[in-house]
Design a protein around this motif. Structure first.
Motif, PDB file in Angstrom:
ATOM      1  N   LEU A   1      35.462  55.483  85.861  1.00  0.00           N
ATOM      2  CA  LEU A   1      35.377  54.049  85.631  1.00  0.00           C
ATOM      3  C   LEU A   1      35.277  53.816  84.130  1.00  0.00           C
ATOM      4  CD1 LEU A   1      32.785  53.214  88.402  1.00  0.00           C
ATOM      5  CD2 LEU A   1      35.255  52.841  88.482  1.00  0.00           C
ATOM      6  N   VAL A   2      35.874  52.743  83.680  1.00  0.00           N
ATOM      7  CA  VAL A   2      35.803  52.411  82.264  1.00  0.00           C
ATOM      8  C   VAL A   2      35.273  50.995  82.094  1.00  0.00           C
ATOM      9  CG1 VAL A   2      37.586  54.007  81.491  1.00  0.00           C
ATOM     10  CG2 VAL A   2      38.244  51.731  82.202  1.00  0.00           C
ATOM     11  N   LEU A   3      34.453  50.842  81.105  1.00  0.00           N
ATOM     12  CA  LEU A   3      33.977  49.530  80.692  1.00  0.00           C
ATOM     13  C   LEU A   3      34.844  49.132  79.515  1.00  0.00           C
ATOM     14  CD1 LEU A   3      31.911  47.225  80.913  1.00  0.00           C
ATOM     15  CD2 LEU A   3      30.442  48.524  79.340  1.00  0.00           C
ATOM     16  N   ILE A   4      35.489  47.980  79.641  1.00  0.00           N
ATOM     17  CA  ILE A   4      36.390  47.523  78.588  1.00  0.00           C
ATOM     18  C   ILE A   4      35.986  46.143  78.103  1.00  0.00           C
ATOM     19  CG2 ILE A   4      38.376  48.912  79.275  1.00  0.00           C
ATOM     20  CD1 ILE A   4      39.427  46.533  80.834  1.00  0.00           C
ATOM     21  N   THR A   5      36.425  45.829  76.919  1.00  0.00           N
ATOM     22  CA  THR A   5      36.182  44.515  76.350  1.00  0.00           C
ATOM     23  C   THR A   5      37.447  44.036  75.669  1.00  0.00           C
ATOM     24  OG1 THR A   5      34.711  43.209  74.942  1.00  0.00           O
ATOM     25  CG2 THR A   5      35.337  45.377  74.118  1.00  0.00           C
ATOM     26  N   ARG A   6      37.526  42.775  75.460  1.00  0.00           N
ATOM     27  CA  ARG A   6      38.660  42.193  74.742  1.00  0.00           C
ATOM     28  C   ARG A   6      38.225  41.934  73.310  1.00  0.00           C
ATOM     29  NH1 ARG A   6      43.193  39.198  76.499  1.00  0.00           N
ATOM     30  NH2 ARG A   6      42.294  39.359  78.563  1.00  0.00           N
ATOM     31  N   ASP A   7      38.962  42.485  72.368  1.00  0.00           N
ATOM     32  CA  ASP A   7      38.685  42.233  70.956  1.00  0.00           C
ATOM     33  C   ASP A   7      39.065  40.800  70.633  1.00  0.00           C
ATOM     34  OD1 ASP A   7      37.736  44.758  70.368  1.00  0.00           O
ATOM     35  OD2 ASP A   7      39.688  45.524  69.824  1.00  0.00           O
TER      36      ASP A   7
END
Length: 138
Positions: free
Chosen positions: A126-132
């Motif tokens: 699983l990956v935790l991602i964010t939007r720059d």
């Protein structure tokens, strides 16, 4: 937000990607991990068979970029039809010769009398991602 690493990698291979960035990778929590595989009839799993004798292949639409990358890297260019689901069953229905699909427990694969020809992607997690945020309001 959280998503599967397979979907994030497929997204990263996309030409349409935006500004998503990986924050954290968490390995798959179980010993048995899902993996994206090339599946076909049990008795014909030689590379010569499918590289030279196969015309019809199906794959889940959500793995379009991973499948395309595999085909380019192996210099194999079958006619791949991307579907929303039930790709492994298409071999039994006679609509395709091979299928790219996720194998987790292997239950459906065994029911359909298929075998794994190649593992395409197995970095499950699983990956935790964010939007720059970009200047200019994006």
């Amino acid at each position: 937000g959280w998503t599967g690493n397979d979907l994030f990698v497929d997204y990263c291979l996309s030409r349409d990607r935006t500004s998503l960035r990986l924050i954290k990778f968490t390995p798959w929590p179980e010993e048995t991990k899902p993996k994206l595989c090339l599946l076909g009839p049990e008795k014909q799993n030689s590379k010569g068979y499918y590289f030279y004798n196969v015309n019809r292949v199906v794959a889940p639409d959500k793995y379009r970029n991973l499948v395309k990358r595999y085909c380019e890297q192996t210099q194999w260019y079958p006619d791949v039809q991307f579907l929303d689901g039930q790709v492994d069953r298409q071999i039994r229905f006679g609509t395709t010769d091979l299928a790219f699909d996720i194998v987790y427990s292997g239950k459906t694969m065994l029911e359909e009398r298929l075998s794994i020809y190649e593992t395409i992607f197995e970095e499950s997690g699983l990956v935790l991602i964010t939007r720059d945020n970009f200047k200019g309001g994006k």
